[in-house]
Design a protein around this motif. Structure first.
Motif, PDB file in Angstrom:
ATOM      1  N   LEU A  40      19.062   0.956 -24.623  1.00 14.99           N
ATOM      2  CA  LEU A  40      18.333   2.003 -25.146  1.00 14.99           C
ATOM      3  C   LEU A  40      18.054   2.053 -26.642  1.00 14.99           C
ATOM      4  CD1 LEU A  40      20.008   4.906 -23.330  1.00 14.99           C
ATOM      5  CD2 LEU A  40      17.768   4.316 -22.825  1.00 14.99           C
ATOM      6  N   SER A  41      18.898   0.778 -27.097  1.00 13.10           N
ATOM      7  CA  SER A  41      18.749   0.857 -28.600  1.00 13.10           C
ATOM      8  C   SER A  41      17.736   0.018 -29.265  1.00 13.10           C
ATOM      9  CB  SER A  41      20.183   0.166 -28.907  1.00 13.10           C
ATOM     10  OG  SER A  41      20.316  -0.953 -28.595  1.00 13.10           O
ATOM     11  N   SER A  42      17.113  -1.136 -28.767  1.00 15.10           N
ATOM     12  CA  SER A  42      16.047  -1.695 -29.286  1.00 15.10           C
ATOM     13  C   SER A  42      14.868  -1.225 -29.469  1.00 15.10           C
ATOM     14  CB  SER A  42      15.746  -3.205 -28.657  1.00 15.10           C
ATOM     15  OG  SER A  42      15.197  -2.916 -27.542  1.00 15.10           O
ATOM     16  N   PRO A  43      14.043  -1.072 -30.375  1.00 17.40           N
ATOM     17  CA  PRO A  43      12.703  -0.355 -30.416  1.00 17.40           C
ATOM     18  C   PRO A  43      11.983  -0.511 -28.975  1.00 17.40           C
ATOM     19  CG  PRO A  43      13.157  -1.541 -32.584  1.00 17.40           C
ATOM     20  CD  PRO A  43      14.297  -2.099 -31.527  1.00 17.40           C
ATOM     21  N   GLN A  76      25.216  11.667 -33.740  1.00 20.45           N
ATOM     22  CA  GLN A  76      26.405  11.916 -34.171  1.00 20.45           C
ATOM     23  C   GLN A  76      27.378  10.717 -34.562  1.00 20.45           C
ATOM     24  OE1 GLN A  76      27.060  13.762 -30.254  1.00 20.45           O
ATOM     25  NE2 GLN A  76      26.721  15.703 -30.830  1.00 20.45           N
ATOM     26  N   PHE A  77      26.972   9.886 -34.014  1.00 13.85           N
ATOM     27  CA  PHE A  77      28.114   8.582 -34.477  1.00 13.85           C
ATOM     28  C   PHE A  77      27.797   8.113 -35.911  1.00 13.85           C
ATOM     29  CE2 PHE A  77      28.141   3.857 -34.305  1.00 13.85           C
ATOM     30  CZ  PHE A  77      29.660   3.706 -33.607  1.00 13.85           C
ATOM     31  N   ALA A  78      26.544   8.133 -36.434  1.00 14.23           N
ATOM     32  CA  ALA A  78      26.284   7.868 -37.668  1.00 14.23           C
ATOM     33  C   ALA A  78      26.606   8.976 -38.830  1.00 14.23           C
ATOM     34  CB  ALA A  78      24.848   7.319 -37.709  1.00 14.23           C
ATOM     35  N   LEU A 113      15.685   5.152 -41.810  1.00 12.01           N
ATOM     36  CA  LEU A 113      15.353   4.067 -40.749  1.00 12.01           C
ATOM     37  C   LEU A 113      15.997   2.726 -41.042  1.00 12.01           C
ATOM     38  CD1 LEU A 113      12.012   5.113 -39.166  1.00 12.01           C
ATOM     39  CD2 LEU A 113      14.215   4.927 -38.015  1.00 12.01           C
ATOM     40  N   GLU A 114      16.284   2.247 -42.378  1.00 11.06           N
ATOM     41  CA  GLU A 114      16.652   1.336 -42.556  1.00 11.06           C
ATOM     42  C   GLU A 114      17.915   1.078 -42.261  1.00 11.06           C
ATOM     43  OE1 GLU A 114      16.186   3.764 -44.726  1.00 11.06           O
ATOM     44  OE2 GLU A 114      17.838   3.767 -45.806  1.00 11.06           O
ATOM     45  N   GLN A 115      18.705   2.194 -41.718  1.00  9.64           N
ATOM     46  CA  GLN A 115      19.996   1.923 -41.602  1.00  9.64           C
ATOM     47  C   GLN A 115      20.063   1.694 -39.740  1.00  9.64           C
ATOM     48  OE1 GLN A 115      23.000   4.485 -42.833  1.00  9.64           O
ATOM     49  NE2 GLN A 115      22.005   4.609 -45.022  1.00  9.64           N
ATOM     50  N   TYR A 116      18.960   1.942 -39.164  1.00 13.58           N
ATOM     51  CA  TYR A 116      18.989   2.212 -37.736  1.00 13.58           C
ATOM     52  C   TYR A 116      19.781   1.012 -37.072  1.00 13.58           C
ATOM     53  CZ  TYR A 116      17.781   2.509 -32.914  1.00 13.58           C
ATOM     54  OH  TYR A 116      17.695   2.416 -31.715  1.00 13.58           O
ATOM     55  N   ASP A 117      19.425  -0.186 -37.369  1.00 16.45           N
ATOM     56  CA  ASP A 117      19.832  -1.504 -36.698  1.00 16.45           C
ATOM     57  C   ASP A 117      21.405  -1.686 -37.181  1.00 16.45           C
ATOM     58  OD1 ASP A 117      17.955  -2.465 -35.557  1.00 16.45           O
ATOM     59  OD2 ASP A 117      17.210  -3.482 -37.205  1.00 16.45           O
ATOM     60  N   ASP A 155      23.691  -1.478 -33.920  1.00 14.03           N
ATOM     61  CA  ASP A 155      24.556  -2.670 -33.383  1.00 14.03           C
ATOM     62  C   ASP A 155      26.169  -2.029 -33.322  1.00 14.03           C
ATOM     63  OD1 ASP A 155      22.653  -4.441 -33.754  1.00 14.03           O
ATOM     64  OD2 ASP A 155      23.172  -5.016 -35.881  1.00 14.03           O
ATOM     65  N   LYS A 156      26.528  -1.283 -33.952  1.00 13.07           N
ATOM     66  CA  LYS A 156      27.868  -0.650 -33.846  1.00 13.07           C
ATOM     67  C   LYS A 156      27.937   0.038 -32.642  1.00 13.07           C
ATOM     68  CE  LYS A 156      29.684  -0.182 -38.418  1.00 13.07           C
ATOM     69  NZ  LYS A 156      31.185  -0.301 -38.236  1.00 13.07           N
ATOM     70  N   PHE A 157      26.872   1.039 -32.322  1.00 14.21           N
ATOM     71  CA  PHE A 157      26.945   1.838 -31.124  1.00 14.21           C
ATOM     72  C   PHE A 157      26.886   1.080 -29.900  1.00 14.21           C
ATOM     73  CE2 PHE A 157      24.466   5.042 -28.639  1.00 14.21           C
ATOM     74  CZ  PHE A 157      25.534   6.075 -28.579  1.00 14.21           C
ATOM     75  N   GLU A 158      26.094  -0.099 -29.981  1.00 16.01           N
ATOM     76  CA  GLU A 158      26.071  -1.050 -28.868  1.00 16.01           C
ATOM     77  C   GLU A 158      27.340  -1.363 -28.139  1.00 16.01           C
ATOM     78  OE1 GLU A 158      21.864  -3.293 -29.052  1.00 16.01           O
ATOM     79  OE2 GLU A 158      23.504  -4.717 -28.795  1.00 16.01           O
ATOM     80  N   GLU A 159      28.244  -1.655 -29.236  1.00 12.08           N
ATOM     81  CA  GLU A 159      29.594  -2.193 -28.864  1.00 12.08           C
ATOM     82  C   GLU A 159      30.359  -1.017 -28.013  1.00 12.08           C
ATOM     83  OE1 GLU A 159      30.667  -5.457 -29.317  1.00 12.08           O
ATOM     84  OE2 GLU A 159      28.557  -5.680 -29.491  1.00 12.08           O
TER      85      GLU A 159
END
Ligand SMILES: Nc1ncnc2c1ncn2[C@@H]1O[C@H](COP(=O)(O)OP(=O)(O)OP(=O)(O)O)[C@@H](O)[C@H]1O
Length: 723
Positions: A27-30, A483-485, A493-497, A501-505
């Motif tokens: 769900l995380s990649s654009p 909530q995570f961020a 949006l520049e912080q999205y990745d 990336d952290k969320f994906e783990e």
């Protein structure tokens, strides 16, 4: 799932199965954000990442989590056997897998080697000779094609996935280069001066481990970070597939804290460390949760030992074929309650009959500590207890368990929330095998709150599965990511990745259901997820979405009771915590909810271990203030209520302003008996007092606001925010 089956470049077969669990990485990649809107795309997307344990050769993006597909309908071992028999294929009935001669190896080489393993629970297969792997549907396709084409074996390249994107290919190559770089710049300990080796051993508190043991297992030292390097050798060529770096931090308490990092990242790291040293003839193994433990066991007992790649957090089924050869598996995963719980769960996957468990305790710490303390490790292994237990036990068999619980009260109380200290004070923690029922007025923020509650646990390693039937997974993941961020990512949006990336783990998974669902399908999916991902916490949002499909001629309440009973049973049998959101009955707006307000009969509150209510105080001028009330706590009886502050930008409820709100405990009730409502009266009374007090406070606040307003100019007359 979509898979291309190619035969000599001509035959092409496409098959769709129905994966019901989605890892949040999808769900995380654009691009996946767009694709997940349409179901078939979800299927293809999942398949884009296909992992290979022990370094397979298929050119796919390695993704541990997309490995496990769910069959279109749950498969049983009987069906698998029947199908294999119908194809005249011989098989051995193993512990977790059926062993069949590999169809990817040319006869006669395969005649005696039953090297293709079919998982008895999922039907997934792995050929240990060629490392070809796939789903039960893939295997059926292969066998059908073989029969149709009258071939007696298939090329290992017959199953192809979707090709990697350039970016994925680059990532993989970069990862491999990184592995090589670390490994070649790490020094074998035999090449390090002895005084330096001693220093390292002291730092890691492994002074009792001999140089010979470290050498035997190929451990190296990576000097720039003073880390020990454990290699992952795998595949038919036993080549280097990855590395784990371990660093040690000494603390004031004399206990060393280890930090580890893997390349490739932990979700794709499938190393059973120690496996290359195991001989084909070995029939006994000690399974540990850590590489250093495996070194200790091997040195002290001479027994074969392997370490799980991710410690006690999971035992991925893809590793099971590598453990099939052992008639006896001793699980010695660590010295705490978490390891003990994990060993009980893992032994079910491995087959209870062959497993015995080392019970943690004062005299049985983890192997590396036991070695440091001069304990007799062989004796500890010998004294391990069989995992299979009888239905009737005497206190003599229970007394060690009871002692363990008394000795480790904090650990027994479960995982503590980091964002909700008040909840820790009332509930004490989040425990496996419990059922939590959660209710609150419509639109009060139930999903938002539970999302944060679950995220908190998930960030602490609680493997989590979401069943969100009301809001789609993309929206839910967006809430969780915010909530995570702890910030509004729309504006950054520049912080999205970075955050994605952290969320994906995180060990976080979603069921791909939406709208009304059949309870059996949902439970089957949960069961599979527990097996595949060692799920510890399932959230169902919400129960009403399972009611529609049931027989409507039956009483609505009876259907709900049946569903609650099924979730209760699942939680207990799977040692998995289930949080069930249930809508309340229609109540008068100005009345607070209570246990009896939960929609349906009293079954929900009777079956639940915990009942949580999100209370909302209705106000005309601003959004109502929320509080969380615990009205039932089977663990230790404490109930209570505490206020929640909602921070809109981060969608979080945590961090109420200090000093402003105080946790209030109300006397415990006896909600488990049939007079649950009656038992709640004490709490209700206390609550009513609180309501009266709050109302008085509110009145005063309103008075103050009015006074201030009267003194202000027109432009200051803004609607109150309620915060
Ligand atoms: N304490 C709060 N104050 C104001 N708004 C809130 C609060 N909590 C949540 N919200 C917002 O209210 C909306 C509804 O929240 P949510 O979907 O979590 O409610 P719910 O109780 O699960 O709804 P439903 O009853 O439909 O299942 C969301 O936009 C959310 O951001």
């Amino acid at each position: 799932m979509w898979r291309r089956l190619l035969l000599e470049g001509t035959t092409c077969l496409l098959q769709a199965a129905d994966p019901k669990v989605l890892h949040h990485r999808h769900l995380s990649s654009p691009c996946s954000r767009l694709l997940t809107q349409r179901r078939p795309c979800v299927l293809r997307l999942r398949d884009a990442g296909f992992p290979l344990a022990h370094g397979g050769t298929r050119a796919f993006k390695k993704d541990a989590n997309s490995n496990a597909e769910f069959p279109a309908s749950p498969i049983t071992v009987t069906e698998i056997k029947q199908y294999i028999r119908s194809k005249d294929i011989p098989f051995h009935d193993g512990y977790s897998c059926l062993h069949v001669p590999s169809i990817f190896v040319q006869p006669p080489a395969r005649r005696d080697a039953f090297s293709l393993f079919v998982d008895k629970t999922t039907g997934q297969f792995l050929c240990k000779d060629t490392l070809v792997e796939g789903s039960w549907e893939d295997l059926q396709d292969c066998l059908e094609v073989m029969q149709k084409e009258e071939q007696d074996f298939l090329s290992p390249h017959v199953l192809l996935g979707y090709p990697e994107s350039v970016e994925e290919q680059e990532d993989r190559e970069c990862e491999l280069r990184e592995v090589q770089r670390i490994w070649s710049s790490a020094v074998p300990l035999t090449d390090v001066p002895e005084d330096e080796v001693q220093l390292v051993k002291t730092m890691f508190q492994i002074t009792k481990l001999s140089n010979a043991t470290l050498k035997k297992f190929g451990v190296r030292l990576f000097k720039p970070t003073k880390s020990l390097v454990f290699p992952w050798f795998g595949g038919p060529d036993s080549s280097l597939k990855g590395v784990k770096l371990l660093s040690a931090q000494n603390t004031d308490t004399e206990k060393v804290i280890y930090k580890e990092a893997t390349v490739p990242k932990c979700s794709s790291y499938y190393n059973l460390f120690g496996l290359p040293l195991v001989s084909r003839m070995d029939s006994e193994v000690v399974l540990t949760g850590h590489e250093l433990d495996t070194l200790a066991v091997s040195q002290a007992t001479g027994l074969p030992s392997v370490a799980l790649p991710r410690g006690v957090s999971c035992l991925p089924p893809i590793l099971l074929p590598y453990l099939e050869q052992f008639k006896q598996v001793t699980l010695w995963l660590g010295g705490d309650i978490r390891s003990w719980e994990a060993s009980k769960i893992f032994s079910r996957k491995l087959g209870l009959r062959r497993c015995s468990l080392v019970r943690p305790g004062e005299y049985r710490p983890c192997p590396v500590e036991a070695l440091a303390q001069g304990k007799n490790l062989s004796q500890i292994v010998k004294a391990s207890i069989p995992a299979a237990h009888k239905s009737i036990v005497s206190f003599r068999q229970l007394r060690e368990d009871v002692y363990g619980e008394l000795l480790n009260t904090e650990q027994v109380a479960g995982v503590k929330w980091t964002r909700f200290p008040e909840l820790n004070r009332i509930l004490k923690g989040h425990r496996k095998g419990e059922l939590t029922v959660f209710t609150g007025p419509t639109g009060s923020g139930k999903t938002t709150f539970i999302s944060e509650l679950a995220l908190d646990l998930c960030t602490q390693g609680v493997n989590t599965l979401w069943g969100s039937f009301e809001i789609n997974n993309v929206r839910l993941a967006k809430i969780m990511l915010t909530q995570f961020a702890m910030q509004r990512l729309e504006e950054n949006l520049e912080q999205y990745d970075f955050w994605a990336d952290k969320f994906e783990e995180l060990p976080l998974y979603f069921m791909t259901f939406h709208g009304q669902q059949n309870i059996k399908t949902v439970l089957d999916t949960m069961q599979h997820a527990v097996y595949l991902y060692d799920i510890n916490h399932v959230i169902i949002d919400n129960l009403q979405f399972m009611m529609g499909q049931e027989n409507l001629s039956v009483d609505k309440f009876a259907v709900q009771d049946h569903i609650i009973g099924a979730f209760r049973k699942f939680a207990t049998n799977s040692s998995c915590h289930v949080t069930l959101i249930i809508h309340p009955r229609k109540e008068e707006d100005d009345r607070e909810l209570q246990t009896a307000s939960i929609f349906g009969s009293a079954k929900a509150s009777q079956e639940a271990d915990n009942v949580l209510i999100l209370q909302e105080k209705k106000l005309v001028t601003c959004p109502g203030r929320r509080s969380l009330q615990v009205t039932k706590n089977r663990f230790d009886g404490d109930v209570g209520i505490f206020p929640l502050d909602f921070i809109k930008s981060s969608l979080t409820f945590s961090a109420p302003i200090k000093g402003k709100h105080k946790l209030r405990k109300v006397p415990p009730t006896k909600p488990e008996n049939e007079e649950a409502e009656k038992g709640n009266e004490v709490a209700k009374e206390a609550k009513e007092n609180e309501v009266a007090k709050e109302a008085k406070k509110k009145k005063e606040e309103v008075k103050k606001v009015k006074a201030v307003k009267a003194n202000k100019t027109m432009e200051t007359l803004q609607p109150a925010t309620g915060k």
